[in-house]
Design a protein around this motif. Structure first.
Motif, mmCIF file in Angstrom:
data_model
loop_
_atom_site.group_PDB
_atom_site.id
_atom_site.type_symbol
_atom_site.label_atom_id
_atom_site.label_comp_id
_atom_site.label_asym_id
_atom_site.label_seq_id
_atom_site.Cartn_x
_atom_site.Cartn_y
_atom_site.Cartn_z
ATOM 1 N N ALA A 196 0.662 -1.240 -0.074
ATOM 2 C CA ALA A 196 -0.167 -0.041 0.004
ATOM 3 C C ALA A 196 1.000 1.349 -0.023
ATOM 4 C CB ALA A 196 -0.959 0.045 1.338
ATOM 5 N N LEU A 197 1.827 1.467 0.747
ATOM 6 C CA LEU A 197 2.563 2.528 0.917
ATOM 7 C C LEU A 197 3.439 2.777 -0.560
ATOM 8 C CD1 LEU A 197 4.425 1.647 4.420
ATOM 9 C CD2 LEU A 197 2.625 3.452 3.914
ATOM 10 N N GLU A 198 3.757 1.978 -1.084
ATOM 11 C CA GLU A 198 4.509 2.147 -2.186
ATOM 12 C C GLU A 198 3.651 2.725 -3.423
ATOM 13 O OE1 GLU A 198 6.376 -1.447 -3.164
ATOM 14 O OE2 GLU A 198 4.600 -2.360 -4.082
ATOM 15 N N GLN A 199 2.244 2.535 -3.294
ATOM 16 C CA GLN A 199 1.478 3.287 -3.961
ATOM 17 C C GLN A 199 0.945 4.724 -4.012
ATOM 18 O OE1 GLN A 199 -1.626 0.377 -5.974
ATOM 19 N NE2 GLN A 199 -0.926 -0.961 -4.166
ATOM 20 N N VAL A 200 1.266 5.392 -2.926
ATOM 21 C CA VAL A 200 0.929 6.485 -2.755
ATOM 22 C C VAL A 200 2.052 7.529 -2.737
ATOM 23 C CG1 VAL A 200 -0.938 5.924 -1.652
ATOM 24 C CG2 VAL A 200 0.893 6.186 -0.309
ATOM 25 N N ALA B 206 13.350 -1.914 -10.251
ATOM 26 C CA ALA B 206 14.469 -2.640 -10.802
ATOM 27 C C ALA B 206 14.825 -3.503 -9.541
ATOM 28 C CB ALA B 206 15.598 -2.054 -11.293
ATOM 29 N N ARG B 207 14.927 -2.933 -8.269
ATOM 30 C CA ARG B 207 15.215 -3.729 -7.342
ATOM 31 C C ARG B 207 14.568 -4.718 -6.977
ATOM 32 N NH1 ARG B 207 14.797 -1.547 -1.282
ATOM 33 N NH2 ARG B 207 12.915 -2.649 -1.130
ATOM 34 N N LEU B 208 12.947 -4.550 -7.007
ATOM 35 C CA LEU B 208 11.908 -5.533 -6.752
ATOM 36 C C LEU B 208 12.241 -6.691 -7.887
ATOM 37 C CD1 LEU B 208 8.975 -3.329 -5.917
ATOM 38 C CD2 LEU B 208 10.361 -4.576 -4.305
ATOM 39 N N ALA B 209 12.260 -6.276 -8.851
ATOM 40 C CA ALA B 209 12.460 -7.212 -9.971
ATOM 41 C C ALA B 209 13.683 -8.199 -9.933
ATOM 42 C CB ALA B 209 12.687 -6.637 -11.450
ATOM 43 N N GLY B 210 14.807 -7.639 -9.143
ATOM 44 C CA GLY B 210 16.064 -8.212 -8.927
ATOM 45 C C GLY B 210 15.714 -9.230 -7.795
ATOM 46 N N ARG C 169 7.081 13.452 -3.230
ATOM 47 C CA ARG C 169 7.526 12.517 -4.015
ATOM 48 C C ARG C 169 6.510 11.622 -4.355
ATOM 49 N NH1 ARG C 169 12.842 13.338 -5.504
ATOM 50 N NH2 ARG C 169 14.065 13.609 -3.626
ATOM 51 N N PRO C 170 6.759 11.030 -5.460
ATOM 52 C CA PRO C 170 5.557 10.136 -6.320
ATOM 53 C C PRO C 170 5.673 8.862 -5.829
ATOM 54 C CG PRO C 170 7.602 10.203 -7.839
ATOM 55 C CD PRO C 170 7.956 11.186 -6.627
ATOM 56 N N PRO C 171 4.604 8.243 -5.883
ATOM 57 C CA PRO C 171 4.502 6.580 -5.567
ATOM 58 C C PRO C 171 5.770 6.024 -5.829
ATOM 59 C CG PRO C 171 2.525 7.287 -6.420
ATOM 60 C CD PRO C 171 3.336 8.287 -6.796
ATOM 61 N N MET C 172 6.433 5.341 -4.746
ATOM 62 C CA MET C 172 7.660 4.512 -4.971
ATOM 63 C C MET C 172 7.535 3.605 -6.062
ATOM 64 S SD MET C 172 10.732 4.567 -4.015
ATOM 65 C CE MET C 172 11.052 5.401 -2.490
ATOM 66 N N ILE C 173 6.444 3.091 -6.199
ATOM 67 C CA ILE C 173 6.240 1.867 -7.320
ATOM 68 C C ILE C 173 6.451 2.513 -8.752
ATOM 69 C CG2 ILE C 173 3.988 2.223 -7.846
ATOM 70 C CD1 ILE C 173 5.835 -1.113 -7.251
ATOM 71 N N THR C 174 6.396 3.797 -8.761
ATOM 72 C CA THR C 174 6.805 4.304 -10.250
ATOM 73 C C THR C 174 8.387 4.827 -10.127
ATOM 74 O OG1 THR C 174 6.319 6.838 -9.350
ATOM 75 C CG2 THR C 174 4.485 5.422 -10.128
ATOM 76 N N VAL C 175 9.194 4.464 -9.408
ATOM 77 C CA VAL C 175 10.579 4.918 -9.223
ATOM 78 C C VAL C 175 11.398 3.786 -10.059
ATOM 79 C CG1 VAL C 175 12.620 5.288 -8.019
ATOM 80 C CG2 VAL C 175 10.556 6.454 -7.539
ATOM 81 N N PRO C 176 11.996 4.102 -11.290
ATOM 82 C CA PRO C 176 12.338 2.931 -11.904
ATOM 83 C C PRO C 176 13.572 2.207 -10.912
ATOM 84 C CG PRO C 176 12.485 4.815 -13.428
ATOM 85 C CD PRO C 176 12.084 5.260 -12.010
ATOM 86 N N GLU C 177 14.538 2.813 -10.209
ATOM 87 C CA GLU C 177 15.551 2.196 -9.479
ATOM 88 C C GLU C 177 14.787 1.143 -8.539
ATOM 89 O OE1 GLU C 177 16.971 5.923 -11.292
ATOM 90 O OE2 GLU C 177 15.186 5.344 -9.851
ATOM 91 N N TYR C 178 13.802 1.636 -7.939
ATOM 92 C CA TYR C 178 12.879 0.770 -6.804
ATOM 93 C C TYR C 178 12.259 -0.565 -7.421
ATOM 94 C CZ TYR C 178 9.685 -0.396 -3.308
ATOM 95 O OH TYR C 178 8.594 -1.179 -2.399
#
Length: 321
Positions: free
Chosen positions: A212-216, A317-321, A306-315
């Motif tokens: 939830a937190l990463e979406q806001v 990429a870390r989740l995908a890794g 700041r935008p929702p963390m889930i929209t940050v490319p670096e973040y």
């Protein structure tokens, strides 16, 4: 109070005013059944005198004695004292806001530290505690985690408490939370009356699911708490929110001038989320008397978020890794 707000208040408010109200062993079993990982985050700026004790308390009770917490991180927001050293000596992992997602720069404010903490931690459940707490707060962490561990519908938990106010040696038992009572509560009751049952909308102790937190978005300054509350209401509905009575909260009270700036930031955050037809000015003007007359003093309170963390490319990429 509206019927939906009253029903939420009665059904979603639990008590954890001390360890006697909790079953830490049962919470640990629930954590393991759910396969959860828990991160505790303390945003800190110049809190050398209090942060070490808080870190040591969490480590002793909730990492060693009962391993509810997997990760304890202090996010240092441009401290000029020994905050980072005190936190590290007590056993926390310490990161500076300037070192997290450096490609996105850094901004002043508590909300910036909270936003960046999502990129600096790995838990699917995240607990936030202010770093200036006084007194015994050992029960805060399990108290905030309990609704998340026992009810899968709950996505965000606010702590609530009475807030004593000490002014010149005189203690008013429930005189704290002045910005809440004079600014945040009237605005929320007027614009989002379903949130009327939230006792401490600006309280700095809360917990949530990363999903939830990463979406806001996160407002960078003192509007972060009211912004999260409104945005998470919109994301998951009233039933996804809960609150826990943690008893009493003591901290260092702010002078009235600092509270005025906080209130201005709260107002700006609320207006940014309401259907307003006029653009807020972004400035708060107050007056000081210099002995010969009133002098205006303006400070910026415009929303910077700041935008929702889930929209940050670096973040991502870390989740995908």
């Amino acid at each position: 109070m509206r019927p939906d707000a009253r029903a939420w208040f009665e059904e979603r408010t639990t008590a954890a005013t001390s360890l006697a109200d909790l079953d830490p062993a049962g919470l640990l079993r629930a954590k393991r059944r759910g396969g959860h990982r828990v991160s505790v985050v303390l945003p800190a700026r110049n809190e050398e005198t209090t942060v070490g004790r808080l870190v040591a308390d969490v480590r002793e009770h909730w990492m060693r004695a009962v391993p509810l917490v997997d990760e304890l991180v202090v996010v240092d927001s441009d401290s000029t004292d020994g905050t980072a050293a005190a936190a590290r000596a007590a056993g926390a992992d310490v990161v500076a806001t300037t070192d997290v997602l450096p490609e996105h720069g850094t901004r002043p404010g508590k909300g910036e530290a909270l936003w960046k903490s999502l990129a600096a931690t790995t838990g699917d459940l995240v607990v936030f505690l202010d770093a200036d707490l006084l007194g015994d707060v050992t029960h805060y962490v399990p108290g905030l985690l309990a609704p998340l561990l026992t009810d899968p519908q709950v996505r965000y938990v606010k702590g609530c408490y009475t807030r004593p106010l000490e002014v010149e040696g005189t203690v008013v038992p429930a005189g704290g939370g002045r910005v809440t009572e004079l600014t945040a509560r009237p605005l929320l009751n007027a614009l989002w009356p379903e949130l009327a049952g939230v006792v401490q909308p600006l309280g700095g102790e809360y917990a949530g699911r990363r999903s939830a937190l990463e979406q806001v978005p996160f407002v960078s300054a003192y509007g972060v708490e009211v912004g999260l509350l409104v945005d998470l209401l919109r994301l998951g509905g009233l039933s996804s929110l809960a609150q826990v009575d943690l008893g009493v909260r003591r901290h260092t009270s702010q002078p009235i001038e600092a509270l005025g700036e906080m209130a201005g930031q709260v107002v700006a955050t609320v207006l940014a989320r309401a259907a307003c037809t006029r653009q807020p000015s972004g400035l708060l003007t107050r007056f000081r008397h210099d002995g010969s007359g009133f002098m205006p003093h303006s400070s910026p309170v415009a929303v910077d978020e700041r935008p929702p963390m889930i929209t940050v490319p670096e973040y991502r990429a870390r989740l995908a890794g």
